[in-house]
Design a protein around this motif. Structure first.
Motif, PDB file in Angstrom:
ATOM      1  N   THR A 234       1.342  29.633  29.926  1.00  0.00           N
ATOM      2  CA  THR A 234       0.452  30.548  29.202  1.00  0.00           C
ATOM      3  C   THR A 234      -0.877  30.688  29.928  1.00  0.00           C
TER       4      THR A 234
ATOM      5  N   SER B  35       1.359  37.771  29.459  1.00  0.00           N
ATOM      6  CA  SER B  35       2.479  37.453  28.583  1.00  0.00           C
ATOM      7  C   SER B  35       2.922  36.026  28.878  1.00  0.00           C
ATOM      8  N   THR B  36       3.398  35.331  27.868  1.00  0.00           N
ATOM      9  CA  THR B  36       3.872  33.958  28.034  1.00  0.00           C
ATOM     10  C   THR B  36       5.185  33.955  28.808  1.00  0.00           C
TER      11      THR B  36
ATOM     12  N   LYS C  65       3.487  38.459  33.588  1.00  0.00           N
ATOM     13  CA  LYS C  65       3.088  39.861  33.483  1.00  0.00           C
ATOM     14  C   LYS C  65       1.755  39.953  32.765  1.00  0.00           C
TER      15      LYS C  65
ATOM     16  N   GLY D 190      -0.536  41.231  30.169  1.00  0.00           N
ATOM     17  CA  GLY D 190      -0.173  41.776  28.862  1.00  0.00           C
ATOM     18  C   GLY D 190      -0.694  40.916  27.749  1.00  0.00           C
ATOM     19  N   ASN D 191      -0.133  41.118  26.588  1.00  0.00           N
ATOM     20  CA  ASN D 191      -0.528  40.429  25.371  1.00  0.00           C
ATOM     21  C   ASN D 191       0.061  39.023  25.366  1.00  0.00           C
TER      22      ASN D 191
ATOM     23  N   SER E 244       0.990  37.301  22.951  1.00  0.00           N
ATOM     24  CA  SER E 244       2.067  37.131  21.994  1.00  0.00           C
ATOM     25  C   SER E 244       3.424  37.567  22.555  1.00  0.00           C
ATOM     26  N   GLU E 245       3.413  38.335  23.665  1.00  0.00           N
ATOM     27  CA  GLU E 245       4.675  38.698  24.295  1.00  0.00           C
ATOM     28  C   GLU E 245       5.228  37.482  25.015  1.00  0.00           C
TER      29      GLU E 245
ATOM     30  N   VAL F  67       8.033  36.383  27.933  1.00  0.00           N
ATOM     31  CA  VAL F  67       8.989  36.774  28.952  1.00  0.00           C
ATOM     32  C   VAL F  67       9.874  35.563  29.209  1.00  0.00           C
TER      33      VAL F  67
END
Length: 131
Positions: A94, A99-100, A121, A123-124, A126-127, A129
């Protein structure tokens, strides 16, 4: 003719005993050094463009016990977690703004170094991958 203080038999016995002790110590040290009860996990964390991600948190969770260990990537995006008990682990990476990254069922075995590289990536958080 006897010379006081000179006893070749005693000297030979002393040297033999000393040599035996040294050999035992060397063999024991080599044997103990070969018995590694833990594994290690290393890897590199990058973004989707291949740039390093410094300061990412790598968390491993032992699926058998639920215990976790953490490491933070260095300035080159590298991490290393040593002295891991053998078992099956889930790995999560993280960092704020990304993104995680997650992968499951990674086997850590004694006397081995496992490598998991993560590509994150932008990004948020909470996403997730999963790989």
């Amino acid at each position: 003719m006897h010379h006081p203080g000179k006893n070749p038999g005693r000297t030979v016995r002393f040297l033999s005993s000393a040599l035996a002790i040294i050999m035992t110590a060397l063999i024991s040290a080599n044997f103990a050094g070969a018995q590694v009860l833990y594994g290690s996990l290393v890897g590199n964390v990058t973004d989707q463009a291949g740039a390093v991600v410094a300061g990412a948190t790598v968390t491993i969770t032992d699926k058998g016990t639920g215990q976790t260990r953490e490491a933070v990537t260095d300035a080159e995006g590298l991490y290393s977690i040593k002295n891991i008990l053998p078992g099956t682990y889930d790995i999560k990476v993280t960092k704020e703004g990304f993104s995680t990254f997650s992968t499951v069922n990674v086997a850590i075995t004694a006397n081995n170094v496992s490598r998991i590289d993560a590509s994150m990536k932008i990004g948020n958080v909470s996403e997730v991958v999963s790989v």
